[in-house]
Enzyme design. Structure first.
Site, short mmCIF file in Angstrom:
data_model
loop_
_atom_site.label_atom_id
_atom_site.label_comp_id
_atom_site.label_asym_id
_atom_site.label_seq_id
_atom_site.Cartn_x
_atom_site.Cartn_y
_atom_site.Cartn_z
N TRP A 165 0.44 -1.22 0.16
CA TRP A 165 0.31 0.08 -0.11
C TRP A 165 0.60 1.20 -0.39
CZ3 TRP A 165 1.92 2.39 4.59
CH2 TRP A 165 2.28 2.30 5.65
N ASN A 166 2.17 0.80 0.35
CA ASN A 166 2.54 2.72 0.84
C ASN A 166 2.93 3.37 -0.78
OD1 ASN A 166 4.87 0.47 -0.21
ND2 ASN A 166 6.12 1.32 1.36
N ARG A 174 6.44 -0.54 -11.79
CA ARG A 174 7.58 -1.78 -11.45
C ARG A 174 7.50 -2.55 -11.98
NH1 ARG A 174 11.65 -0.27 -6.03
NH2 ARG A 174 11.05 -1.72 -5.23
N LYS A 189 -2.15 -8.54 -7.85
CA LYS A 189 -3.04 -7.49 -6.61
C LYS A 189 -2.63 -6.96 -5.88
CE LYS A 189 -3.11 -9.34 -2.30
NZ LYS A 189 -3.64 -7.98 -2.20
N PRO A 190 -3.23 -5.77 -6.21
CA PRO A 190 -2.41 -5.03 -5.03
C PRO A 190 -3.39 -4.79 -4.20
CG PRO A 190 -4.84 -3.86 -6.38
CD PRO A 190 -4.37 -5.01 -6.42
N ALA A 191 -2.55 -4.30 -2.81
CA ALA A 191 -3.21 -4.27 -0.79
C ALA A 191 -4.27 -3.55 -1.59
CB ALA A 191 -2.21 -3.27 -0.65
N GLU A 265 10.44 -8.15 -3.17
CA GLU A 265 11.34 -6.59 -2.14
C GLU A 265 10.56 -6.85 -1.29
OE1 GLU A 265 13.36 -4.85 -3.73
OE2 GLU A 265 14.02 -5.18 -6.16
N LEU A 266 11.65 -7.03 -0.24
CA LEU A 266 11.05 -6.98 0.94
C LEU A 266 11.07 -5.93 2.11
CD1 LEU A 266 11.88 -10.70 1.43
CD2 LEU A 266 9.72 -9.75 0.54
N ARG A 293 9.81 10.96 3.34
CA ARG A 293 9.61 10.30 1.85
C ARG A 293 8.60 10.18 2.14
NH1 ARG A 293 11.13 7.14 -1.94
NH2 ARG A 293 10.48 7.21 -3.70
N CYS A 299 9.57 1.90 2.53
CA CYS A 299 10.91 0.51 2.66
C CYS A 299 12.26 0.80 3.13
CB CYS A 299 10.88 -0.80 1.70
SG CYS A 299 11.18 -0.13 0.57
N GLU A 396 11.19 -2.49 11.12
CA GLU A 396 11.05 -0.70 10.51
C GLU A 396 9.02 0.51 11.42
OE1 GLU A 396 9.08 -3.51 6.47
OE2 GLU A 396 10.50 -1.46 5.88
P1 NAP Z 1 2.51 -6.84 3.26
O1 NAP Z 1 1.85 -6.90 4.69
O2 NAP Z 1 3.01 -7.72 3.73
O3 NAP Z 1 1.25 -7.79 2.40
C1 NAP Z 1 2.04 -6.82 0.59
C2 NAP Z 1 1.19 -7.36 -0.17
O4 NAP Z 1 1.06 -8.97 -0.21
C3 NAP Z 1 -0.50 -7.06 0.37
O5 NAP Z 1 -0.84 -6.42 -1.53
C4 NAP Z 1 -1.16 -7.91 0.76
O6 NAP Z 1 -2.43 -8.29 0.87
C5 NAP Z 1 -0.34 -9.00 0.16
N1 NAP Z 1 -0.29 -10.29 1.28
C6 NAP Z 1 -0.51 -10.21 2.56
N2 NAP Z 1 -0.52 -11.65 2.71
C7 NAP Z 1 -1.12 -12.46 1.85
C8 NAP Z 1 -0.33 -13.41 1.38
N3 NAP Z 1 -0.71 -14.81 3.02
N4 NAP Z 1 -0.34 -14.32 0.46
C9 NAP Z 1 -0.39 -12.97 -1.02
N5 NAP Z 1 -0.67 -12.34 -0.28
C10 NAP Z 1 -0.73 -11.47 0.65
O7 NAP Z 1 3.46 -5.10 3.36
P2 NAP Z 1 2.45 -4.19 3.78
O8 NAP Z 1 2.13 -3.55 4.57
O9 NAP Z 1 1.47 -4.07 2.52
O10 NAP Z 1 3.35 -3.54 2.82
C11 NAP Z 1 4.96 -2.83 3.76
C12 NAP Z 1 5.95 -3.14 3.53
O11 NAP Z 1 6.33 -3.72 2.51
C13 NAP Z 1 7.05 -2.87 4.21
O12 NAP Z 1 7.47 -4.00 5.01
C14 NAP Z 1 7.89 -2.12 3.82
O13 NAP Z 1 9.28 -2.43 3.08
C15 NAP Z 1 7.30 -3.28 2.82
N6 NAP Z 1 7.94 -2.39 0.76
C16 NAP Z 1 8.96 -3.08 0.83
C17 NAP Z 1 9.66 -2.48 -1.33
C18 NAP Z 1 11.11 -2.80 -1.40
O14 NAP Z 1 11.30 -2.55 -3.20
N7 NAP Z 1 11.70 -3.79 -0.55
C19 NAP Z 1 8.50 -1.31 -1.87
C20 NAP Z 1 7.66 -1.01 -0.59
C21 NAP Z 1 7.35 -1.21 -0.03
P3 NAP Z 1 -3.62 -7.46 2.43
O15 NAP Z 1 -3.63 -6.01 1.81
O16 NAP Z 1 -4.65 -7.19 1.36
O17 NAP Z 1 -2.81 -7.58 3.16
#
Ligand code: NAP
Length: 492
Positions: A165-166, A174, A189-191, A265-266, A293, A299, A396
């Site tokens: 979502w961020n 990307r 699949k978006p958030a 990308e975690l 930012r 991340c 984080e």
């Molecule tokens: P998240 O909870 O891991 O969710 C990311 C995506 O995965 C969402 O679309 C989420 O859907 C989906 N998801 C969650 N559980 C799933 C499952 N069991 N099976 C399939 N999909 C699933 O992360 P977030 O809170 O949205 O984003 C923040 C994280 O992203 C932070 O840790 C940040 O560092 C990381 N990030 C990394 C980068 C990079 O390039 N390294 C860039 C941006 C963000 P739902 O929304 O429906 O839960």
């Protein structure tokens, strides 16, 4: 930069005109049984709209559409794929006011950040349009003679793309940019919190002439239930995920069943180091960028700021003064630089991390308490004397909180930076080039900002090491993630 004055009427007209159904096989469709989920404005906590909420059956339809479209997209001349991406790039710029406002409404980021993201996101389409026509192979005589090696690149096949979502737009382009450039179809699949930006992007790709089924957008409130069978089916040959390390680990396990190619990308836990010989004003400006930012929800956000003991007081005073100047409010308001956090859970998490650090002895120079108003606001916060065991040194923060820690030696700060399972990015400020290179080489991360507080660029390889991920996005390696290498041995 914001280029419009936003009225409540403009907000509701935009929400009204944004697609709210699933985009499958080139058509807008309701979810099975008409299920919907709610999208809220984090700056007020109020409902913006409802959108279709996909079931596992919808997921299956999307994957079958991607599978059926795969041979056609792979056979499309690279120039045509490039033209579609260029048209989409241009449409994103034409519609930038709508895209930026939509992102601000669903995610909370200030409009100035949202405009920056639209430009950044569009650039992935232009970059990969240019890459699409340069996919090449090689031809070689076998070292012992008697045979020739022809090495060709082919699209991996249908892909599953999952985004957070961020950065609701850029994390999508990307992945979609290189996938389309390489000739791979996808189910994206978006958030759940921020589906509108990606639905608006699907409309752009549709208008740019992308064939039916080449990109399918699935919004769902049951990510695990919908996506796991798709990942385990083996129909998609690639999974590209951006999100938390925790979810990434789970998806890697699912992808292993059918040995899918994966890009991950975690999460990150960036260190930001200011040496005693740094240009302090430049370091403050860099820290402000790396920390604030996207209201700290990145991340790449500077999560642990280490400042040489001899300059920490000056740095802390200047950073606090700059952070205090940032206006906080709804992202749509003129001049706002600090928006709300994305939801109540994120606000609680940031508050808990700060409270724990302060209870353990950290000193508050600025902020330190949630803002008492509607929405999920946390103010710019500067802390010093962070206890060594504080959770915010390991996790984080994902909020506008700058934790400062004094260090004495280069060896000490390198060991602190590397004392984390993450390895996405680190930032180093020094005027001594030799030291800069030495430290940049010693820190364990996929990226380093040397005297700069931002590293993201579509033309550079973005990604992490250790538990921050696998693979790179952007640069000239980004497209490789969507290509297989085929070697054809030719007898002569
Ligand atoms: P998240 O909870 O891991 O969710 C990311 C995506 O995965 C969402 O679309 C989420 O859907 C989906 N998801 C969650 N559980 C799933 C499952 N069991 N099976 C399939 N999909 C699933 O992360 P977030 O809170 O949205 O984003 C923040 C994280 O992203 C932070 O840790 C940040 O560092 C990381 N990030 C990394 C980068 C990079 O390039 N390294 C860039 C941006 C963000 P739902 O929304 O429906 O839960």
């Amino acid at each position: 930069m914001a280029e419009q004055s936003i009225t409540a009427e403009r907000e509701s007209e935009l929400i009204e005109s944004t697609p709210k159904r699933l985009y499958i096989n080139g058509e807008w469709v309701d979810a099975q049984g008409g299920a919907t989920l709610e999208v809220n404005d984090p700056s007020t906590g109020r409902l913006l709209c409802t959108v279709a909420d996909a079931s596992p059956r919808d997921g299956w339809n999307a994957l079958k559409a991607a599978e059926a479209a795969q041979p056609g997209l792979a056979a499309m001349p690279p120039r045509e794929r490039a033209n579609i991406l260029m048209r989409a790039f241009e449409l994103m710029h034409e519609r930038k006011d709508d895209l930026a406002l939509l992102m601000t409404l669903e995610m909370g980021k200030p409009l100035s950040d949202a405009y920056g993201e639209v430009a950044y996101a569009a650039e992935f389409f232009r970059h990969f349009a240019e890459e699409a026509t340069r996919i090449s192979g090689s031809y070689q005589t076998a070292p012992a003679g008697g045979a020739r090696f022809l090495v060709a690149k082919q699209p991996v096949g249908p892909t599953i793309l999952i985004t957070p979502w961020n950065f609701p737009l850029a994390m999508g382009t990307r992945k979609l940019g290189p996938a389309i450039a390489a000739g791979c179809t996808s189910v994206l699949k978006p958030a759940e919190l921020t589906p509108l930006s990606m639905l608006a992007l699907a409309e752009i790709l549709h208008d740019a002439g992308l064939p039916a089924g080449a990109v399918n957008i699935l919004v769902t409130s049951t990510a695990g239930k919908v996506m796991e069978p798709l990942i385990r089916s083996g129909i998609a040959r690639k999974l590209s995920f951006t999100g938390s390390t925790e979810v990434g680990r789970k998806l890697l396990e699912q992808a292993s069943e059918r040995v899918l190619r994966t890009s991950m990308e975690l999460g990150g836990n960036a260190g930001f180091v200011v040496f005693e010989d740094a240009d302090i004003d430049a370091a403050v400006a860099g820290a402000l960028l790396a920390k604030m930012r996207n209201t700290g929800e990145a991340c790449t956000a500077a999560n642990r700021i280490f400042v040489h003991r001899s300059v920490i007081d000056e740095f802390a005073a200047k950073l606090s003064a700059e952070m205090q100047k940032l206006p906080l409010g709804r992202g749509v308001e003129d001049g706002v630089r600090v928006g709300p956090l994305v939801d109540a859970r994120q606000l609680e998490k940031v508050d808990a991390l700060v409270t724990e650090a302060v209870d353990g002895g950290a000193k508050v120079l600025l902020g330190g308490q949630p803002v008492d108003r509607d929405g999920y606001f946390y103010p710019p916060t500067v802390l010093t004397d962070i206890p060594a065991g504080a959770r915010m040194r390991q996790e984080e923060i994902f909020g506008p909180v700058a934790p400062l820690t004094a260090f004495d030696t280069e060896e000490e700060v390198i060991s602190w930076i590397n004392a984390t399972e993450y390895g996405l990015v680190n930032y180093v400020y020094t005027e001594n080039l030799r030291r800069g290179i030495r430290v940049a080489e010693a820190v364990e991360s996929g990226m380093v900002g040397l005297n700069q507080g931002a590293v993201s660029n579509p033309a550079a390889p973005f990604g992490g090491i250790k538990e921050s991920g696998l693979g790179r996005e952007g640069g000239d390696t980004g497209i490789e993630e969507f290509l297989e290498t085929k070697y054809i041995g030719i007898a002569m």
